[in-house]
Scaffold this active site. Structure first.
Site, PDB file in Angstrom:
ATOM      1  N   PHE A 158      -4.685 -58.683  -8.127  1.00 41.26           N
ATOM      2  CA  PHE A 158      -4.830 -58.096  -6.788  1.00 41.26           C
ATOM      3  C   PHE A 158      -5.605 -56.799  -6.892  1.00 41.26           C
ATOM      4  CE2 PHE A 158      -0.622 -56.869  -8.454  1.00 41.26           C
ATOM      5  CZ  PHE A 158      -0.690 -55.486  -8.386  1.00 41.26           C
ATOM      6  N   TYR A 201      -3.410 -44.258 -15.706  1.00 36.17           N
ATOM      7  CA  TYR A 201      -2.366 -44.174 -14.694  1.00 36.17           C
ATOM      8  C   TYR A 201      -1.047 -43.598 -15.174  1.00 36.17           C
ATOM      9  CZ  TYR A 201      -5.619 -46.558 -11.674  1.00 36.17           C
ATOM     10  OH  TYR A 201      -6.727 -46.851 -10.929  1.00 36.17           O
TER      11      TYR A 201
END
Length: 399
Positions: A399, A122
């Site tokens: 999450f 990322y």
């Protein structure tokens, strides 16, 4: 890349979403696909198609995150990013990130955050490692240092239905002051918790103190020498140091347990300083929350700063070029951010600005690694002090 189409998914395509994501992580049995399916109703799903075949998916929750200075701001909690085996290295993930960040910018969301499956992915999309997770292990019965204060009010176990309301109230009071923590309310959080509780067939237990709570899971184990349970902390929060000590004493004195573990503890978890023997706490630090400044102009004034600074930052951002350029950041008397033609005092990439944004990584440490360059003496130290926080950020939520 030219043949790939990244877009919002239609209702008819949502049924494919869990299977594609499950395949990406080799978790595509019928049971696993069904476990992921309820989450689709709570995220903003997008997909990338090769012709008519859905080959990659991503989504985000609309969340709120605590920032330095005790402020709470919107954040896109990015999740379920995956590309089918056999379709990787062709630009599918890049197409998903492009579509997602463009959409979030259009919606006025200044920040995105995620937990990275792999550390090398990322950064190329402008995310920086902004917090640290501490995998903490402490043996049962570990003694506290002499003079440690423990709140004598009782810690009581309650079923979820009776614990939920007070759990939520306590968290709402505590989390704004812990940079990196997320709000824990709403249907999306409940859905994630239900999914997590369904994994591994180990039910959560809820223990409440008047000024704190702990959610934990027991892993039964028996040996020839007797019980050897592991207690895994899911969440622990306290409003006072004495309540914090009481919750830990409750766990460490559990009769059947051999060890208490917390996979997502904070880098500076206070329990270590409560112990008579700090070496009893085994700690392993890993990257935690990865952050993306979608809109530098909106993100920089959204947080509080620890010191006065007036500095010109030259930011590079190849993936979101609207952020690139020189920005003047003033932290006093009020925070102000504006574009400027003044000479740069510091230059850095947007991913490094994101790494420093929550206070978990100092600009001086990034400069020591050659990731931040100082062009005017004193600018680095002043900016680093301004971005610093009293406690390092932490994100205990998955999450």
């Amino acid at each position: 890349m030219a043949d790939l189409d990244a877009r919002e998914l239609t209702d008819a395509e949502l049924d494919e979403f869990p299977a594609v994501f499950g395949a990406a992580f080799l978790q595509d049995t019928d049971d696993e696909i069904e476990r992921w399916r309820p989450l689709v109703d709570h995220i903003r799903p997008i997909g990338v198609c090769d012709g008519s075949e859905l080959i990659g998916v991503a989504g985000h929750y609309d969340e709120a995150i605590a920032l330095p200075g005790g402020v709470v701001r919107p954040v896109a909690a990015v999740t379920t990013v995956g590309v089918k085996p056999g379709h990787r290295r062709r630009g599918a993930a890049t197409a998903l990130m492009r579509r997602q960040l463009d959409g979030l910018r259009a919606a006025g969301v200044p920040l995105a955050a995620l937990h990275a499956s792999e550390g090398a992915i990322y950064g190329r999309y402008g995310y920086g490692p902004a917090s640290t997770s501490n995998h903490l292990e402490i043996p049962r019965g570990a003694r506290f240092r002499p003079g440690a204060e423990i709140d004598e009010q009782p810690v009581r176990e309650l079923p979820l239905e009776r614990a939920r309301a007070e759990f939520q109230r306590q968290h709402a009071r505590i989390f704004p002051h812990r940079a990196g923590w997320l709000a824990r309310d709403g249907d999306a959080w409940e859905a994630r918790e239900r999914m997590r509780r369904s994994a591994g067939n180990r039910p959560d237990r809820f223990a409440l103190h008047p000024q704190g709570h702990v959610v934990y899971r027991g892993k039964p184990d028996w040996t020839g020498r007797g019980p050897n349970y592991e207690l895994e902390i899911v969440a622990l929060a306290a409003e006072t140091p004495q309540a914090y000590a009481a919750l830990w004493r409750y766990l460490l004195d559990f009769d059947l347990a051999a060890e208490v573990v917390w996979p997502k503890a904070a880098a500076d978890e206070p329990i270590v300083h409560l112990l008579a023997d700090p070496r009893a706490a085994r700690q392993q630090h890993f990257d935690g929350l990865w952050l993306r400044l979608i809109d530098v102009a909106a993100a920089l004034p959204a947080r509080g700063y620890a010191a006065e600074a007036d500095v010109v930052l030259e930011v590079s951002d190849d993936f979101c070029p609207w952020n690139a350029g020189r920005w003047r950041l003033r932290t006093a008397p009020e925070v102000a951010v504006s574009r400027t033609e003044s000479p740069a005092q510091l230059t850095l990439d947007v991913a490094d600005l994101a790494a420093a944004y929550l206070g978990g990584t100092t600009l001086t440490s990034l400069a020591a690694a050659g990731r931040v360059r100082e062009h005017e003496a004193g600018a680095l130290a002043a900016a680093s002090r301004a971005f610093a926080t009293d406690r390092p950020p932490n994100c205990p939520d998955a999450f």
